[in-house]
Write an enzyme that holds these catalytic residues in place. Structure first.
Site, PDB file in Angstrom:
ATOM      1  N   CYS A  26      36.598  47.340  27.876  1.00  0.00           N
ATOM      2  CA  CYS A  26      36.859  47.007  29.283  1.00  0.00           C
ATOM      3  C   CYS A  26      38.214  46.303  29.357  1.00  0.00           C
ATOM      4  CB  CYS A  26      35.732  46.171  29.884  1.00  0.00           C
ATOM      5  SG  CYS A  26      35.468  44.567  29.116  1.00  0.00           S
ATOM      6  N   ASP A  47      33.995  46.058  37.996  1.00  0.00           N
ATOM      7  CA  ASP A  47      34.358  44.792  37.349  1.00  0.00           C
ATOM      8  C   ASP A  47      33.657  43.646  38.076  1.00  0.00           C
ATOM      9  OD1 ASP A  47      35.554  42.544  36.380  1.00  0.00           O
ATOM     10  OD2 ASP A  47      37.610  43.260  36.603  1.00  0.00           O
ATOM     11  N   ARG A  86      31.959  43.182  30.874  1.00  0.00           N
ATOM     12  CA  ARG A  86      31.245  44.451  30.776  1.00  0.00           C
ATOM     13  C   ARG A  86      31.051  44.952  29.353  1.00  0.00           C
ATOM     14  NH1 ARG A  86      35.304  47.367  34.745  1.00  0.00           N
ATOM     15  NH2 ARG A  86      36.602  45.807  33.682  1.00  0.00           N
TER      16      ARG A  86
HETATM   17  P1  4NP Z   1      35.770  42.572  31.936  1.00  0.00           P
HETATM   18  O1  4NP Z   1      35.998  41.615  33.208  1.00  0.00           O
HETATM   19  O2  4NP Z   1      36.942  43.503  31.888  1.00  0.00           O
HETATM   20  O3  4NP Z   1      34.492  43.270  32.256  1.00  0.00           O
HETATM   21  O4  4NP Z   1      35.676  41.657  30.732  1.00  0.00           O
HETATM   22  C1  4NP Z   1      37.174  40.905  33.430  1.00  0.00           C
HETATM   23  C2  4NP Z   1      37.352  39.679  32.836  1.00  0.00           C
HETATM   24  C3  4NP Z   1      38.505  38.964  33.081  1.00  0.00           C
HETATM   25  C4  4NP Z   1      39.484  39.485  33.913  1.00  0.00           C
HETATM   26  C5  4NP Z   1      39.302  40.711  34.501  1.00  0.00           C
HETATM   27  C6  4NP Z   1      38.151  41.435  34.252  1.00  0.00           C
HETATM   28  N1  4NP Z   1      40.659  38.719  34.194  1.00  0.00           N
HETATM   29  O5  4NP Z   1      41.488  39.211  34.985  1.00  0.00           O
HETATM   30  O6  4NP Z   1      40.834  37.632  33.650  1.00  0.00           O
END
Ligand code: 4NP
Length: 155
Positions: A9, A123, A15
């Site tokens: 991800c 997300d 995720r």
């Molecule tokens: P992930 O979610 O991609 O599912 O781990 C996110 C976690 C952090 C961020 C974006 C998406 N961020 O911009 O910090």
């Protein structure tokens, strides 16, 4: 040699840690290794987001041992299958592919549940706990189908 599967991800804290924990729980650990990574570098070394940890725990899964790391082109050499959570992750992974064989390893994780539709796992980072519950349900359903296919193919 175990079959190696990588869930990817953006941050590797929401995720893909859930996807890693869910798929690993459905596969025999002597034949399959499941890992996860993020295309971004923001959260390297961190534990999964507390909301992912809580969601996993509700379903009897422990993901607290995981540590975020960044996806790199070396992962194409180390893994047999690479699954993107959303289209943006998919594009970022593909940009790092060097060969056709690298590209063939990559698919969208929800294509097992919605074949050929390239549906995103949304997300949940900026949302509430119910977003994490929804992500869990989608990942659990698609990983159930994926696990059966992997076990059939590699046994
Ligand atoms: P992930 O979610 O991609 O599912 O781990 C996110 C976690 C952090 C961020 C974006 C998406 N961020 O911009 O910090």
């Amino acid at each position: 040699m175990p079959v190696k599967i990588l869930m990817v991800c953006l941050g590797n804290i929401c995720r893909s840690p859930l996807a890693e924990g869910i798929l690993a729980s459905k596969l025999p650990s002597d034949k399959f290794i499941v890992d996860s990574a993020g295309t971004g570098a923001y959260h390297i070394g961190k534990q999964p987001d507390m909301r992912s940890i809580t969601t996993a725990q509700k379903h009897g899964l422990n993901i607290t041992y995981q540590k975020a790391r960044q996806f790199s082109s070396k992962d194409f050499d180390d893994f047999d299958y690479i699954f993107a959570m959303d289209n943006s992750n998919y594009d970022n992974i593909m940009e790092l592919a060097k060969t056709e064989a690298d590209k063939e390893k990559v698919d969208m994780i929800l294509n097992y549940l919605f074949p050929g539709e390239n549906v995103d796992v949304p997300d949940p980072y900026y949302g509430l706990q119910n977003g994490f519950d929804m992500v869990y349900e989608m990942l659990d359903e698609t990983c159930e189908i994926l696990a059966q296919k992997l076990i059939e193919k590699h046994s």
